[in-house]
Design an enzyme around this catalytic site. Structure first.
Site, mmCIF file in Angstrom:
data_model
loop_
_atom_site.group_PDB
_atom_site.id
_atom_site.type_symbol
_atom_site.label_atom_id
_atom_site.label_comp_id
_atom_site.label_asym_id
_atom_site.label_seq_id
_atom_site.Cartn_x
_atom_site.Cartn_y
_atom_site.Cartn_z
ATOM 1 N N THR A 65 0.848 -1.182 0.000
ATOM 2 C CA THR A 65 0.000 0.000 0.000
ATOM 3 C C THR A 65 0.885 1.235 0.000
ATOM 4 O OG1 THR A 65 -1.898 1.033 1.076
ATOM 5 C CG2 THR A 65 -0.341 -0.098 2.530
ATOM 6 N N LYS A 69 3.625 1.263 -4.030
ATOM 7 C CA LYS A 69 3.117 0.576 -5.226
ATOM 8 C C LYS A 69 3.903 0.893 -6.501
ATOM 9 C CE LYS A 69 -1.621 0.465 -3.490
ATOM 10 N NZ LYS A 69 -3.036 0.679 -3.812
ATOM 11 N N ASN A 90 0.360 -3.883 -6.512
ATOM 12 C CA ASN A 90 -0.176 -3.973 -5.139
ATOM 13 C C ASN A 90 -0.167 -5.402 -4.603
ATOM 14 O OD1 ASN A 90 -2.429 -5.111 -6.469
ATOM 15 N ND2 ASN A 90 -3.768 -4.401 -4.827
ATOM 16 N N ASP A 106 -6.019 -3.636 -7.881
ATOM 17 C CA ASP A 106 -6.866 -2.490 -7.502
ATOM 18 C C ASP A 106 -7.943 -2.207 -8.559
ATOM 19 O OD1 ASP A 106 -5.628 -1.928 -5.067
ATOM 20 O OD2 ASP A 106 -4.135 -0.628 -5.998
ATOM 21 N N ALA A 135 -4.001 6.331 -7.766
ATOM 22 C CA ALA A 135 -5.322 5.698 -7.641
ATOM 23 C C ALA A 135 -6.147 5.949 -8.899
ATOM 24 C CB ALA A 135 -6.038 6.223 -6.410
ATOM 25 N N ARG A 156 -6.890 18.968 -9.853
ATOM 26 C CA ARG A 156 -6.503 20.296 -9.354
ATOM 27 C C ARG A 156 -5.295 20.825 -10.123
ATOM 28 N NH1 ARG A 156 -4.890 20.192 -3.170
ATOM 29 N NH2 ARG A 156 -3.307 18.871 -4.131
HETATM 30 P P1 ATR Z 1 -2.980 8.486 -4.971
HETATM 31 O O1 ATR Z 1 -2.025 7.370 -5.243
HETATM 32 O O2 ATR Z 1 -3.842 8.270 -3.765
HETATM 33 O O3 ATR Z 1 -3.789 8.828 -6.178
HETATM 34 P P2 ATR Z 1 -1.380 10.861 -5.371
HETATM 35 O O4 ATR Z 1 -0.653 10.287 -6.541
HETATM 36 O O5 ATR Z 1 -0.617 11.659 -4.373
HETATM 37 O O6 ATR Z 1 -2.083 9.723 -4.526
HETATM 38 O O7 ATR Z 1 -2.590 11.736 -5.928
HETATM 39 C C1 ATR Z 1 -3.456 12.446 -5.090
HETATM 40 C C2 ATR Z 1 -4.562 13.073 -5.935
HETATM 41 O O8 ATR Z 1 -5.468 13.784 -5.068
HETATM 42 C C3 ATR Z 1 -4.051 14.093 -6.927
HETATM 43 O O9 ATR Z 1 -4.890 14.036 -8.072
HETATM 44 C C4 ATR Z 1 -4.225 15.406 -6.168
HETATM 45 O O10 ATR Z 1 -4.301 16.540 -6.985
HETATM 46 P P3 ATR Z 1 -2.948 17.298 -7.463
HETATM 47 O O11 ATR Z 1 -2.413 16.493 -8.606
HETATM 48 O O12 ATR Z 1 -3.416 18.650 -7.853
HETATM 49 O O13 ATR Z 1 -2.041 17.312 -6.268
HETATM 50 C C5 ATR Z 1 -5.540 15.140 -5.492
HETATM 51 N N1 ATR Z 1 -5.822 15.993 -4.333
HETATM 52 C C6 ATR Z 1 -5.259 15.922 -3.101
HETATM 53 N N2 ATR Z 1 -5.816 16.838 -2.271
HETATM 54 C C7 ATR Z 1 -6.769 17.499 -2.985
HETATM 55 C C8 ATR Z 1 -7.702 18.561 -2.711
HETATM 56 N N3 ATR Z 1 -7.770 19.110 -1.493
HETATM 57 N N4 ATR Z 1 -8.526 18.955 -3.681
HETATM 58 C C9 ATR Z 1 -8.463 18.415 -4.918
HETATM 59 N N5 ATR Z 1 -7.610 17.416 -5.246
HETATM 60 C C10 ATR Z 1 -6.776 16.964 -4.309
#
Ligand code: ATR
Length: 284
Positions: A65, A69, A90, A106, A135, A156
């Site tokens: 996790t 990954k 995973n 996943d 994810a 974002r």
């Molecule tokens: P994961 O493996 O869980 O997908 P990650 O690769 O760190 O983890 O990605 C996190 C995702 O959540 C990203 O799409 C991130 O947006 P950014 O690319 O702009 O960072 C998004 N994310 C995290 N916090 C957020 C928030 N408060 N509002 C909108 N998007 C958010």
């Protein structure tokens, strides 16, 4: 003495993982008393050493996790096609000869859980994925493998969504995969999948306006703790169907269980145990 079959899950942190409970419950239900599954706290800088250690100890397989990954990919001797497509592992099989085979369950877990609450065929359905991280990659790959052909990615940081859309569009010609800037109002879509931690940080941002979604829309959040995220709360208040990520967690584990043991995980008993003993449940 009969040979032990040892499995585990690695992560940083690891104490909240429900995987040890799920697998050990399944072993108990099936009478597999020679199978054991343990949590291991492995820091990123120790990943390669931990993998070699597990191989030397004769551990038969492990789950991974956050944050391991993506880094595991380079440590595998062989990769399952889905793990290659997603770019993350995973589930690992350690063969008796020491070869490491990397899988990603996943996407399978997500689609299987989605199918329990959303029966419509995916081609032609407008899908919206929030997020563009690891994810989101798993969810996108699984949806494309199921035939989805109209997918919008909204992130974002728009660049990440643009890159992800372009990469998968190249692997799946003929499918419409587009990126759009983060907006306060969600575009119309039958199925919205949130892969971000939207609204969950200490100073939570407002959740997007859901008024553009059709009445028939389903909003799916891959998070399961809390069971009702701010986004799901808003969707439910609008009368939309909602589901959390517990089913995805269970089914990714069930697929790993099957890869390792050749047996089906007793999913109903595992789900019931999670509710009764761990207080986590789906929304449907
Ligand atoms: P994961 O493996 O869980 O997908 P990650 O690769 O760190 O983890 O990605 C996190 C995702 O959540 C990203 O799409 C991130 O947006 P950014 O690319 O702009 O960072 C998004 N994310 C995290 N916090 C957020 C928030 N408060 N509002 C909108 N998007 C958010």
């Amino acid at each position: 003495m009969a040979r032990m079959h040892c499995f585990g899950v690695i992560g940083d942190p690891i104490e909240h993982s429900l995987s040890p409970y799920m697998h050990n419950r399944a072993y108990a239900v099936l009478g597999m008393t020679d199978h054991h599954y343990l949590p291991f706290h492995v820091r990123p800088e120790n990943l390669a050493e931990a993998v070699l250690g597990m191989r030397a100890l004769g551990i038969a397989g492990f789950n991974a996790t956050i944050p391991h990954k993506e880094q595991l990919v380079a440590l595998m001797d062989e990769l399952d096609p889905m793990a290659r497509l997603i770019g993350a592992v995973n589930t690992v099989v350690i063969r008796p000869d020491g070869r490491l085979i990397g899988y990603n369950t996943d996407g399978y877990g997500f689609v299987t859980a989605l199918r329990e609450v959303f029966a419509a065929a995916l081609p032609g359905v407008e899908l919206l994925i929030l997020g563009a991280g690891g994810a989101a990659r798993g969810v996108l790959a699984a949806l494309l493998a199921e035939g989805a052909d109209r997918i919008t990615l909204m992130n974002r940081t728009q660049d990440r969504a643009v890159t992800l859309a372009a990469q998968f569009a190249a692997s799946f010609p003929g499918r419409l995969i587009t990126a759009q800037p983060w907006s306060a109002t969600l575009p119309a879509a039958r199925l919205v999948i949130n892969t971000t931690s939207l609204g969950m940080e200490p100073h939570a941002d407002p959740v997007p306006d859901l008024s553009g979604l059709p009445e028939s829309a389903l909003v799916y959040d891959i998070v399961y703790a809390p069971p009702l995220t701010p986004l799901l709360h808003a969707a439910r208040a609008r009368g939309l169907k909602v589901e959390n990520g517990l089913g995805m967690l269970i089914h990714q584990g069930a697929r790993a269980f099957e890869i390792w043991t050749g047996q089906a995980m007793p999913v109903a008993e595992v789900r019931q145990g999670l509710r009764a003993e761990r207080g986590v449940s789906s929304l449907f």
